[in-house]
Design an enzyme around this catalytic site. Structure first.
Site, PDB file in Angstrom:
ATOM      1  N   LYS A 170     -12.094  -4.097  -1.322  1.00  0.00           N
ATOM      2  CA  LYS A 170     -13.158  -3.099  -1.494  1.00  0.00           C
ATOM      3  C   LYS A 170     -12.612  -1.736  -1.883  1.00  0.00           C
ATOM      4  O   LYS A 170     -13.354  -0.898  -2.395  1.00  0.00           O
ATOM      5  CB  LYS A 170     -14.063  -3.026  -0.264  1.00  0.00           C
ATOM      6  CG  LYS A 170     -13.402  -2.653   1.040  1.00  0.00           C
ATOM      7  CD  LYS A 170     -14.452  -2.621   2.146  1.00  0.00           C
ATOM      8  CE  LYS A 170     -14.112  -3.515   3.318  1.00  0.00           C
ATOM      9  NZ  LYS A 170     -12.802  -3.249   3.930  1.00  0.00           N
ATOM     10  N   LYS A 202       0.823  -1.214   0.000  1.00  0.00           N
ATOM     11  CA  LYS A 202       0.000   0.000   0.000  1.00  0.00           C
ATOM     12  C   LYS A 202       0.852   1.257   0.000  1.00  0.00           C
ATOM     13  O   LYS A 202       0.455   2.283  -0.549  1.00  0.00           O
ATOM     14  CB  LYS A 202      -0.967   0.006   1.193  1.00  0.00           C
ATOM     15  CG  LYS A 202      -2.057  -1.051   1.081  1.00  0.00           C
ATOM     16  CD  LYS A 202      -3.205  -0.824   2.061  1.00  0.00           C
ATOM     17  CE  LYS A 202      -4.341  -1.817   1.792  1.00  0.00           C
ATOM     18  NZ  LYS A 202      -5.441  -1.728   2.748  1.00  0.00           N
ATOM     19  N   LYS A 228      -5.567  -9.762  -4.909  1.00  0.00           N
ATOM     20  CA  LYS A 228      -6.725 -10.120  -4.083  1.00  0.00           C
ATOM     21  C   LYS A 228      -7.872  -9.150  -4.322  1.00  0.00           C
ATOM     22  O   LYS A 228      -7.635  -7.969  -4.600  1.00  0.00           O
ATOM     23  CB  LYS A 228      -6.303 -10.203  -2.618  1.00  0.00           C
ATOM     24  CG  LYS A 228      -6.806  -9.117  -1.722  1.00  0.00           C
ATOM     25  CD  LYS A 228      -6.387  -9.277  -0.288  1.00  0.00           C
ATOM     26  CE  LYS A 228      -6.628  -7.964   0.441  1.00  0.00           C
ATOM     27  NZ  LYS A 228      -7.989  -7.724   0.886  1.00  0.00           N
TER      28      LYS A 228
HETATM   29  P1  ATP Z   1      -9.144  -2.602   1.743  1.00  0.00           P
HETATM   30  O1  ATP Z   1      -9.377  -2.717   0.271  1.00  0.00           O
HETATM   31  O2  ATP Z   1      -9.517  -1.270   2.291  1.00  0.00           O
HETATM   32  O3  ATP Z   1      -7.761  -3.063   2.165  1.00  0.00           O
HETATM   33  P2  ATP Z   1     -10.344  -5.146   2.161  1.00  0.00           P
HETATM   34  O4  ATP Z   1     -11.467  -5.416   1.234  1.00  0.00           O
HETATM   35  O5  ATP Z   1      -9.029  -5.771   1.862  1.00  0.00           O
HETATM   36  O6  ATP Z   1     -10.174  -3.590   2.400  1.00  0.00           O
HETATM   37  P3  ATP Z   1     -10.476  -5.423   5.057  1.00  0.00           P
HETATM   38  O7  ATP Z   1     -11.430  -4.526   5.729  1.00  0.00           O
HETATM   39  O8  ATP Z   1      -9.056  -5.025   5.084  1.00  0.00           O
HETATM   40  O9  ATP Z   1     -10.896  -5.655   3.544  1.00  0.00           O
HETATM   41  O10 ATP Z   1     -10.659  -6.897   5.607  1.00  0.00           O
HETATM   42  C1  ATP Z   1     -11.767  -7.402   6.313  1.00  0.00           C
HETATM   43  C2  ATP Z   1     -11.655  -8.917   6.376  1.00  0.00           C
HETATM   44  O11 ATP Z   1     -11.887  -9.483   5.079  1.00  0.00           O
HETATM   45  C3  ATP Z   1     -10.264  -9.415   6.780  1.00  0.00           C
HETATM   46  O12 ATP Z   1     -10.415 -10.550   7.606  1.00  0.00           O
HETATM   47  C4  ATP Z   1      -9.619  -9.813   5.490  1.00  0.00           C
HETATM   48  O13 ATP Z   1      -8.631 -10.798   5.642  1.00  0.00           O
HETATM   49  C5  ATP Z   1     -10.819 -10.345   4.716  1.00  0.00           C
HETATM   50  N1  ATP Z   1     -10.616 -10.213   3.270  1.00  0.00           N
HETATM   51  C6  ATP Z   1     -10.447  -9.056   2.583  1.00  0.00           C
HETATM   52  N2  ATP Z   1     -10.306  -9.300   1.277  1.00  0.00           N
HETATM   53  C7  ATP Z   1     -10.380 -10.648   1.126  1.00  0.00           C
HETATM   54  C8  ATP Z   1     -10.296 -11.529   0.001  1.00  0.00           C
HETATM   55  N3  ATP Z   1     -10.104 -11.042  -1.205  1.00  0.00           N
HETATM   56  N4  ATP Z   1     -10.425 -12.852   0.205  1.00  0.00           N
HETATM   57  C9  ATP Z   1     -10.631 -13.348   1.454  1.00  0.00           C
HETATM   58  N5  ATP Z   1     -10.711 -12.575   2.551  1.00  0.00           N
HETATM   59  C10 ATP Z   1     -10.589 -11.242   2.412  1.00  0.00           C
END
Ligand code: ATP
Ligand code: LTN
Length: 354
Positions: A220, A136, A217
């Site tokens: 959001k 990031k 991955k």
């Molecule tokens: P950002 O894009 O802001 O980093 P994010 O979508 O990666 O957000 P987080 O809020 O950081 O999501 O994560 C919330 C939960 O969802 C965490 O337990 C994270 O490991 C899980 N998670 C996020 N993205 C994935 C994915 N692509 N596959 C499986 N688990 C996920």
């Protein structure tokens, strides 16, 4: 400083049990999610679905980590709206605020206080090795130092609640390893204070990949073509699945050399509770177009009841605020005495000894 003084050694065993230790307790689960956008099917399949299942047998605490969401540039008006929307999404997915504690990180100031204290036990080098910071921050010197500190705040979130297990996706494994190291280091310096948490990462769903790039991955905060979110309409879902990247060739198999199909089959399998091998057999000789149409409909069908509940919840934002305020009270019942214990063992409390 550590060691003996006229007031006794801080590593000495305590004579009185802490109040929270006096009560036998169920296994405690803690997890967090950033209000950085609408919840994606990656969040759901990787983490939230499990939170919903576990709340029945474990004491569950779920935190909307708005302070973490401040570590990259953001819009304050969006942050507040996304925080309330995310609470509604979690409840719509099945988090029951009567069972689980659901609250917003910034409402419990003990998280930031403990972050500072833990920072004194966290090595600069350890933080520099975090892959999320490298991804990031992209090596930019002008990136906010909050992004560097992110894992310390996450460690504080977790250990403040004497957490036994942390249900997360694969991307968080390294942060939980660091949390364990920091908690162990703290305990060895200041005496047994924190429970050492375990990562709870499921094999299936732990890493849902982006629709537009199966080597990254799903996330959001990625572009809209990257994810399917709970706020997406059925038509958007159809369009996004239709445009999802596919592999060369036309076979519908979940092989490592077919990362796009492996991802889409994984999503299909998790949403419909059908083994991947069964789906592979069903789609022998069938084209990508038909497969994608079926997948989109399967996702839409599974999301429909959640989306209906979400619409009801969003119609009453005051109720969401009330639920979160109640969650804050319950979280503080655990966080406040724990933080007082930390103040005592670290020597920053002026109250009589522990
Ligand atoms: P950002 O894009 O802001 O980093 P994010 O979508 O990666 O957000 P987080 O809020 O950081 O999501 O994560 C919330 C939960 O969802 C965490 O337990 C994270 O490991 C899980 N998670 C996020 N993205 C994935 C994915 N692509 N596959 C499986 N688990 C996920
Ligand atoms: N870094 C996590 C979000 C998070 C978290 C936590 C997860 C913040 N604090 C405590 C589990 C436990 C992420 O998913 N990106």
């Amino acid at each position: 400083m550590v060691g003996a003084s006229a007031f006794g050694s801080i590593a000495e065993p305590r004579t009185q049990p802490a109040p929270f230790e006096a009560v036998a307790r169920r296994k405690r689960v803690f997890s967090g999610i950033q209000p950085s956008g609408s919840m994606t099917i990656g969040n759901y399949l990787g983490a939230v679905r499990r939170w919903v299942r576990q709340q029945h047998e474990r004491q569950s605490i779920h935190c909307i980590v708005n302070l973490h969401a401040m570590t990259l540039p953001y819009d304050p008006i969006d942050l507040r709206r996304r925080t309330l929307d995310l609470a509604a999404e979690l409840i719509a997915c099945g988090i029951d605020p009567e069972k689980a504690i659901l609250f917003v990180q910034s409402e419990v100031p003990e998280h930031t206080e403990l972050t500072w204290i833990l920072s004194t036990q966290t090595m600069f080098g350890e933080l520099g090795r975090m892959t999320q910071f490298k991804d990031k921050g992209r090596g930019d010197e002008r990136v906010g130092s909050g992004l560097f500190f992110y894992p310390v705040l996450m460690a504080a979130d977790i250990i403040l609640y004497d957490t036994d297990s942390v249900p997360v996706g694969e991307d968080q494994r390294q942060h939980i390893e660091l949390t364990r190291d920091v908690a162990q280091r703290f305990n060895s310096v200041f005496g047994e204070t924190f429970v050492i948490p375990e990562a709870d990462i499921e094999k299936e769903g732990a890493r849902i990949m982006a629709l537009d790039d199966p080597t990254k991955k799903m996330s959001k905060s990625g572009g809209p073509a990257n994810y399917i979110a709970f706020m997406d309409s059925p038509d958007e879902i159809r369009r996004k699945i239709n445009r999802a990247v596919t592999d060369s060739g036309s076979e519908i198999v979940a092989r490592d050399d077919k990362p796009a199909m492996k991802n889409l089959l994984g999503i299909y399998s998790l949403f419909t509770d059908t083994p991947i091998s069964e789906l592979e057999a069903r789609y022998v000789g069938v084209g990508y177009g038909q497969f994608k149409r079926d997948l989109a409909e399967a996702i839409i069908e599974q999301m429909a009841p959640i989306q209906a509940r979400l619409a009801e919840l969003q119609a009453d934002p005051d109720e969401i605020v009330r639920i979160l305020n109640r969650g804050t009270e319950r979280a503080r019942e655990i966080a406040t005495p724990k933080m007082e214990q930390v103040r005592q063992v670290t020597g920053i409390s002026l109250k009589a000894g522990w």
